[in-house]
Design a protein around this motif. Structure first.
Motif, PDB file in Angstrom:
ATOM      1  N   GLN A 301       1.345  -1.945  -2.265  1.00 20.85           N
ATOM      2  CA  GLN A 301       0.881  -0.925  -3.217  1.00 20.85           C
ATOM      3  C   GLN A 301       0.221  -1.566  -4.433  1.00 20.85           C
ATOM      4  O   GLN A 301      -0.818  -1.103  -4.910  1.00 20.85           O
ATOM      5  N   ILE A 305      -3.939  -1.195  -5.459  1.00 19.09           N
ATOM      6  CA  ILE A 305      -4.526  -0.771  -6.732  1.00 19.09           C
ATOM      7  C   ILE A 305      -5.525  -1.812  -7.239  1.00 19.09           C
ATOM      8  O   ILE A 305      -6.626  -1.483  -7.706  1.00 19.09           O
ATOM      9  N   GLN A 308      -8.704  -1.653  -4.962  1.00 19.28           N
ATOM     10  CA  GLN A 308      -9.499  -0.454  -5.250  1.00 19.28           C
ATOM     11  C   GLN A 308     -10.268  -0.620  -6.561  1.00 19.28           C
ATOM     12  O   GLN A 308     -11.449  -0.243  -6.654  1.00 19.28           O
ATOM     13  N   ALA A 314     -11.744   4.841  -5.284  1.00 19.27           N
ATOM     14  CA  ALA A 314     -10.863   5.654  -6.124  1.00 19.27           C
ATOM     15  C   ALA A 314      -9.473   5.022  -6.145  1.00 19.27           C
ATOM     16  O   ALA A 314      -8.912   4.695  -5.100  1.00 19.27           O
ATOM     17  N   ASP A 316      -5.859   4.960  -5.971  1.00 19.19           N
ATOM     18  CA  ASP A 316      -4.808   5.852  -5.465  1.00 19.19           C
ATOM     19  C   ASP A 316      -3.920   5.027  -4.549  1.00 19.19           C
ATOM     20  O   ASP A 316      -4.299   4.688  -3.439  1.00 19.19           O
ATOM     21  N   GLN A 317      -2.716   4.714  -5.016  1.00 21.62           N
ATOM     22  CA  GLN A 317      -1.848   3.841  -4.225  1.00 21.62           C
ATOM     23  C   GLN A 317      -1.349   4.508  -2.949  1.00 21.62           C
ATOM     24  O   GLN A 317      -0.811   3.840  -2.068  1.00 21.62           O
ATOM     25  N   ASN A 318      -1.533   5.825  -2.823  1.00 25.03           N
ATOM     26  CA  ASN A 318      -1.103   6.544  -1.626  1.00 25.03           C
ATOM     27  C   ASN A 318      -2.242   6.791  -0.637  1.00 25.03           C
ATOM     28  O   ASN A 318      -2.024   7.387   0.413  1.00 25.03           O
ATOM     29  N   ALA A 319      -3.445   6.327  -0.975  1.00 21.28           N
ATOM     30  CA  ALA A 319      -4.596   6.543  -0.089  1.00 21.28           C
ATOM     31  C   ALA A 319      -4.544   5.550   1.080  1.00 21.28           C
ATOM     32  O   ALA A 319      -4.291   4.365   0.874  1.00 21.28           O
ATOM     33  N   ASN A 353      -7.577  11.482   1.218  1.00 20.25           N
ATOM     34  CA  ASN A 353      -8.257  10.463   0.419  1.00 20.25           C
ATOM     35  C   ASN A 353      -8.443   9.168   1.223  1.00 20.25           C
ATOM     36  O   ASN A 353      -8.310   8.055   0.706  1.00 20.25           O
ATOM     37  N   GLN A 355      -9.913   5.978   2.809  1.00 23.46           N
ATOM     38  CA  GLN A 355     -10.912   5.053   2.289  1.00 23.46           C
ATOM     39  C   GLN A 355     -11.216   3.980   3.324  1.00 23.46           C
ATOM     40  O   GLN A 355     -10.340   3.583   4.104  1.00 23.46           O
ATOM     41  N   ASP A 379     -16.812   6.241  -3.956  1.00 22.94           N
ATOM     42  CA  ASP A 379     -15.381   6.137  -4.251  1.00 22.94           C
ATOM     43  C   ASP A 379     -14.531   6.209  -2.985  1.00 22.94           C
ATOM     44  O   ASP A 379     -13.308   6.084  -3.045  1.00 22.94           O
ATOM     45  N   ARG A 380     -15.182   6.391  -1.826  1.00 24.16           N
ATOM     46  CA  ARG A 380     -14.458   6.474  -0.546  1.00 24.16           C
ATOM     47  C   ARG A 380     -14.764   5.305   0.392  1.00 24.16           C
ATOM     48  O   ARG A 380     -13.949   4.981   1.242  1.00 24.16           O
TER      49      ARG A 380
END
Length: 521
Positions: A301, A305, A308, A314, A316-319, A353, A355, A379-380
């Motif tokens: 995680q 971050i 990214q 974007a 988002d640690q859950n993406a 989200n 990526q 951002d993706r």
């Protein structure tokens, strides 16, 4: 893990390779080459996986106690050598460091000013190969007097024929199926006395005699290396079987027939390559946070971050991040399959989200950049030039690694990804088949996701499977990734690869050379 070691009567092995990532200190005097700034640099010449594999194998064999010698082209510019600026005392020291070393540099002007190992021009690559082999055959082999020679791919294809004439057993590793052809007179014009071993080469047609074939019966260099060698290995067991069974139409008939002949004569095997030991999330300095199997969820995680932020994705640690770390080659790697479905993948999993991060060079990079620009996916989807530090961080950040290869002699990214708790999504072929096992429904077995059909539907199926896994509870995902990380470091290890190569040496020299693992406990 116990380390294989040579017995006291270990043989002298000459490794002949056009590329290598590094050379270990165990090669006697460590050769540091002074550059024009007065600094030093280790020898480093890399174009692909052969460089990593050669370095890992040489290092492991050295640790095992083998008398290893390495023959390399002298890429002065890539080695940061400026001979013209060296004063006479420095030049004397530099030449003395090479003399008596276990590192043997083939000298020819064609190597000196290169910025890369291979040229985009086939004639230039052929001239390089001839110059390298001339020095190996005429100078390095007589100097080293090896008990065994280990060659690599078509660029060394004449050496096994010369070695057979000299009575030296020779192994050739088939990393890929690339080859070139040339005539005997072209070989001789480059300073190699091919008349001495012409009958050990593989020709386009059955030769009648030397004079008749000299100018108009081309030699296949890869097939010649396989034909003349005493033993061969491919870089995965499944790729060997695929060639023998005629699974790949792109393999030239001569190469396939010679590999099949060695296979049925029990003189061929498949040995999986292994990643360099520096790929270790506990010690990798490229990572934002280092971690191991016990705390990989927290570590990934934090690295996600950081990755990214550096790539513009974007934060988002859950993406879920899908990572592409290998070259963008549409002829082998299947990057066009991803480009065909990129929009639909992002659209289907927009709410998650999802990526995609590409850290790779190659002719298809522009296609991905154009797609990102057209759909404003910045951002993706991240598209970055290859950078070693960024690639390593990507493995640590990503949840999944994409490798939809049309064929794969071995592959390293799918193994490296497992070291970092990143699950591979691969086509079921070659070395990918040998190193990735389908994740079970209950996530208690398996280490990735496989698909069979080489098309965009197959890749989409693999991504869908991965996303079904990603929607499982975090504890289930963490346990599966941690289990895969632990298993990978035990199963795919450079000492395992080295031990398999040592056993081939035993067979070729017909005498026990290696202490069993049990003897080291």
């Amino acid at each position: 893990m116990a380390v294989a070691t040579f017995r006291k009567d270990s043989p002298r092995v000459l490794v002949v390779t056009p590329e290598i990532t590094y050379l270990p200190e165990e090669l006697g005097k460590k050769l540091h080459v002074p550059n024009k700034e007065g600094n030093t640099s280790n020898l480093h010449a890399k174009a692909g996986g052969m460089a990593d594999v050669s370095a890992t194998l040489v290092s492991a064999l050295c640790r095992a106690g083998a008398d290893i010698h390495v023959a390399l082209p002298h890429y002065r510019r890539m080695f940061h050598v400026d001979i013209g600026n060296l004063i006479s005392s420095e030049l004397k020291t530099y030449m003395g460091a090479m003399h008596g070393s276990r590192i043997h540099l083939a000298e020819d002007r064609i190597f000196y000013y290169r910025d890369s190992v291979y040229s985009g021009y086939s004639d230039d690559s052929s001239r390089q190969a001839m110059a390298f082999q001339r020095e190996v055959i005429n100078n390095i082999i007589p100097d080293v007097k090896p008990d065994l020679i280990h060659c690599n791919d078509w660029m060394t294809g004449l050496v096994p024929a010369a070695a057979r004439r000299m009575g030296i057993p020779c192994l050739i590793t088939v990393h890929n199926i690339h080859t070139q052809t040339c005539t005997l007179d072209a070989v001789e014009d480059r300073g190699i006395d091919a008349a001495a071993f012409w009958s050990n080469l593989y020709y386009s047609r059955q030769p009648y005699n030397y004079e008749e074939s000299r100018s108009n019966n081309p030699i296949d260099l890869m097939a010649s290396g396989i034909f003349a060698s005493h033993f061969i290995n491919t870089v995965s067991p499944t790729f060997l079987r695929e060639i023998v069974d005629g699974y790949h139409s792109f393999v030239p008939d001569g190469i396939r027939h010679e590999i099949a002949g060695k296979y049925y004569a029990d003189c061929a095997t498949g040995i999986l390559n292994s990643p360099d030991p520096s790929y270790n999330p506990e010690t990798d300095k490229s990572l934002e946070v280092r971690y191991n199997a016990a705390d990989q969820y927290r570590g990934k995680q934090a690295n996600k971050i950081a990755f990214q932020s550096r790539t513009g994705l974007a934060v988002d640690q859950n993406a879920p991040i899908f990572f592409w770390p290998h070259r963008l080659d549409p002829n082998q790697k299947g990057c066009q399959l991803l480009s065909d479905i990129l929009y639909n993948v992002i659209d289907r999993y927009y709410g998650d989200n999802l990526q995609i991060a590409i850290v790779a060079d190659g002719p298809y990079q522009k296609v991905f950049r154009d797609i990102v620009a057209y759909h404003n996916f910045y951002d993706r989807v991240a598209v970055c030039d290859f950078n070693e530090d960024m690639s390593r961080l990507g493995f640590a950040a990503a949840d999944f690694m994409l490798m939809p290869s049309k064929f794969e002699p071995c592959g390293l990214p799918q193994m490296i990804s497992q070291y970092y708790g990143c699950l591979p999504i691969v086509r079921n072929t070659g070395g990918l088949h040998d190193t990735v096992e389908e994740m079970s429904d209950d996530c208690t077995t398996g280490n990735g996701f496989l698909f069979n059909d080489y098309d965009d539907g197959g890749l989409f199926w693999g991504i869908d499977s991965a996303m079904r896994f990603f929607r499982r509870p975090a504890a289930v995902r963490d346990n599966a990734a941690s289990r895969g990380l632990r298993a990978a470091t035990r199963r795919v290890h450079y000492d395992v690869t080295a031990h398999a190569h040592l056993r081939i040496s035993e067979k070729m020299l017909a005498r026990p050379l290696v202490r069993d693992y049990s003897e080291n406990h």
